[in-house]
Design an enzyme around this catalytic site. Structure first.
Site, PDB file in Angstrom:
ATOM      1  N   HIS A   4      -0.621  -7.094  25.676  1.00  0.00           N
ATOM      2  CA  HIS A   4      -0.394  -7.899  24.473  1.00  0.00           C
ATOM      3  C   HIS A   4      -0.081  -7.014  23.264  1.00  0.00           C
ATOM      4  O   HIS A   4      -0.990  -6.666  22.495  1.00  0.00           O
ATOM      5  CB  HIS A   4      -1.630  -8.736  24.159  1.00  0.00           C
ATOM      6  CG  HIS A   4      -1.881  -9.861  25.099  1.00  0.00           C
ATOM      7  ND1 HIS A   4      -1.344 -11.119  24.923  1.00  0.00           N
ATOM      8  CD2 HIS A   4      -2.618  -9.924  26.238  1.00  0.00           C
ATOM      9  CE1 HIS A   4      -1.747 -11.911  25.902  1.00  0.00           C
ATOM     10  NE2 HIS A   4      -2.517 -11.216  26.720  1.00  0.00           N
ATOM     11  N   CYS A  11       2.188 -11.541  28.920  1.00  0.00           N
ATOM     12  CA  CYS A  11       1.139 -12.141  29.731  1.00  0.00           C
ATOM     13  C   CYS A  11       1.649 -13.412  30.421  1.00  0.00           C
ATOM     14  O   CYS A  11       2.499 -13.326  31.298  1.00  0.00           O
ATOM     15  CB  CYS A  11      -0.096 -12.392  28.873  1.00  0.00           C
ATOM     16  SG  CYS A  11      -1.619 -12.598  29.832  1.00  0.00           S
ATOM     17  N   GLU A  43       1.237  -7.959  20.544  1.00  0.00           N
ATOM     18  CA  GLU A  43       0.999  -8.744  19.333  1.00  0.00           C
ATOM     19  C   GLU A  43      -0.443  -8.651  18.858  1.00  0.00           C
ATOM     20  O   GLU A  43      -0.756  -9.013  17.717  1.00  0.00           O
ATOM     21  CB  GLU A  43       1.389 -10.206  19.561  1.00  0.00           C
ATOM     22  CG  GLU A  43       0.446 -11.047  20.393  1.00  0.00           C
ATOM     23  CD  GLU A  43       0.555 -10.826  21.897  1.00  0.00           C
ATOM     24  OE1 GLU A  43      -0.129 -11.560  22.647  1.00  0.00           O
ATOM     25  OE2 GLU A  43       1.318  -9.934  22.329  1.00  0.00           O
TER      26      GLU A  43
END
Length: 226
Positions: A195, A86, A197
């Site tokens: 994302h 991002c 994560e």
């Protein structure tokens, strides 16, 4: 293998990256402040999502001048893994570590949802545990995620297999060629708007991002020991 998660003013996904690596994957990872001037002893660098420096001027435009960035570039030049998600992807393009730019979404709105992706290239440090053309789902959350580059750059990215992730089924932001993530020519620098994560634990309902970090740890350890 020792990993640095860089923390800029306005970062808000640094904790997510740290927890994905440390708690879920058991990696040796530290937070490193943007004002530090050395990454000595680190084998990989992670640039988190968020709104570094408030996204003033452009997303990532000020972060490229942070004191730590020459060290990030040094590790990239040495072939060590450098990852940006991002805002981290935006910083990598602003710093010249990846080609192209991220501009405002075509809708002019902030987009926050889970979106389908295609793993286009599974021959990178970060994607070796995926199957080529595998479909996965990852969260996105951005206002400036539309990937742009001139036609010559796009042609080069495609010819050199530098497009790593592509939006599947729908394009949420207007990115050219449906690009969601790219790597450099050497394959050791990866930037992506989604994302991973945020998709590493079953309790969160999705583990499709976990293999990004498992691939990194598997391949990065070989690089660090080599």
């Amino acid at each position: 293998m020792k990993i640095a998660v860089i923390v800029f003013p306005g970062s808000n996904c640094d904790i997510d990256l740290y927890e994905a690596l440390k708690t879920v994957c058991g990696a040796d990872v530290d937070y490193v402040d943007h004002q530090q001037t050395s990454l000595a002893g680190y084998d990989a660098v992670m640039l988190p999502g968020g709104f570094s420096y408030g996204d003033y001027l452009r997303a990532g435009a000020i972060a490229r001048f942070a004191k730590i960035m020459p060290e990030v570039k040094r590790l990239a030049d040495e072939g060590k893994p450098v990852f940006g998600t991002c805002n981290g992807f935006q910083i990598l393009t602003e710093a010249g570590l990846l080609p192209g730019a991220l501009k405002k979404n075509d809708s002019q709105n902030f987009v926050c949802k889970t979106t389908p992706l295609e793993v286009v290239n599974n021959q990178t440090i970060f994607t070796s545990q995926y199957q080529e053309h595998e479909r996965i789902n990852l969260p996105i959350a951005h206002a400036d995620g539309s990937y742009f580059a001139d036609q010559a750059t796009l042609d080069e990215l495609e010819a050199n297999h530098q497009v790593v992730f592509r939006y599947a089924e729908e394009n949420p932001n207007g990115s050219l060629n449906n690009i969601a993530g790219i790597c450099n020519r050497a394959g050791n620098v990866l930037g992506m708007m989604p994302h991973p994560e945020r998709a590493v634990e079953a309790i969160l309902g999705n583990t499709d991002g976990l293999r990004v970090f498992k691939s990194l740890l598997e391949n990065g350890t070989v690089i660090a020991e080599g």
